[in-house]
Design a protein around this motif. Structure first.
Motif, short mmCIF file in Angstrom:
data_model
loop_
_atom_site.label_atom_id
_atom_site.label_comp_id
_atom_site.label_asym_id
_atom_site.label_seq_id
_atom_site.Cartn_x
_atom_site.Cartn_y
_atom_site.Cartn_z
N CYS A 1 20.67 100.50 -3.31
CA CYS A 1 21.63 99.76 -4.59
C CYS A 1 20.23 99.14 -5.47
N ALA A 2 19.34 98.46 -5.03
CA ALA A 2 18.12 97.87 -5.92
C ALA A 2 17.70 98.82 -6.60
N HIS A 3 17.16 99.87 -6.27
CA HIS A 3 16.35 100.77 -6.91
C HIS A 3 17.36 101.59 -8.10
N GLN A 4 18.78 101.77 -7.69
CA GLN A 4 19.69 102.30 -8.82
C GLN A 4 19.85 101.29 -9.79
N SER A 5 19.89 99.92 -9.55
CA SER A 5 20.03 99.09 -10.54
C SER A 5 18.81 99.04 -11.37
N HIS A 6 17.59 98.87 -10.77
CA HIS A 6 16.59 99.01 -11.56
C HIS A 6 16.30 99.98 -12.59
N GLY B 1 18.73 101.41 -13.96
CA GLY B 1 19.95 101.16 -14.97
C GLY B 1 21.05 102.03 -14.66
N LEU B 2 21.21 102.48 -13.45
CA LEU B 2 22.37 103.33 -13.18
C LEU B 2 23.48 102.82 -12.62
#
Length: 132
Positions: free
Chosen positions: A12-17, A19-20
């Motif tokens: 979740c953190a990586h996808q948020s960063h 922009g997904l």
């Protein structure tokens, strides 16, 4: 903390960063694994997630190279928030905009349904989740 919970938080953190994900999408995933709040620390380049069972998961995240000014521009922060709420602004741009507005980080209070944004001098802007 079980490995599945940690994997969901990190993904979740990586996808948020990247922009997904929208903010509501990210919140939904975090709620499902028991996250009750999280702190995005721009200066430490990390986000720490706090679970209802007092477990903690810290995720290192590279932040944009934006110098955070000493002044806290509440209007700039609110503008970035409104952009994110309307999905015109995704998280990578949100970070840049809030940092440029003097924000050093924020805490999302999921159960309390609000976010507290912090400035260098201890300023705080509280933004309640939209109704609906």
């Amino acid at each position: 903390m079980n490995q599945n919970t940690k994997d969901v938080i990190e993904k979740c953190a990586h996808q948020s960063h990247a922009g997904l994900l929208t903010f509501p999408e990210a919140l939904g995933r975090l709620v499902e694994v028991g996250v009750e709040s999280y702190f995005a620390d721009y200066r430490n380049q990390s986000t720490t997630y706090y679970l209802s069972g007092n477990e903690v998961c810290a995720v290192s995240m590279e932040m944009p190279l934006v110098e955070i000014p000493n002044s806290f521009n509440k209007d700039g922060i609110v503008s970035a928030i409104r952009g994110a709420q309307s999905d015109v602004v995704r998280y990578p741009e949100f970070l840049k905009l809030t940092m440029a507005a003097g924000c050093i980080g924020y805490i999302v209070w999921i159960a309390g349904r609000h976010v507290s944004y912090f400035g260098r001098q201890g300023e705080v802007h509280i933004e309640h989740f939209p109704q609906g």
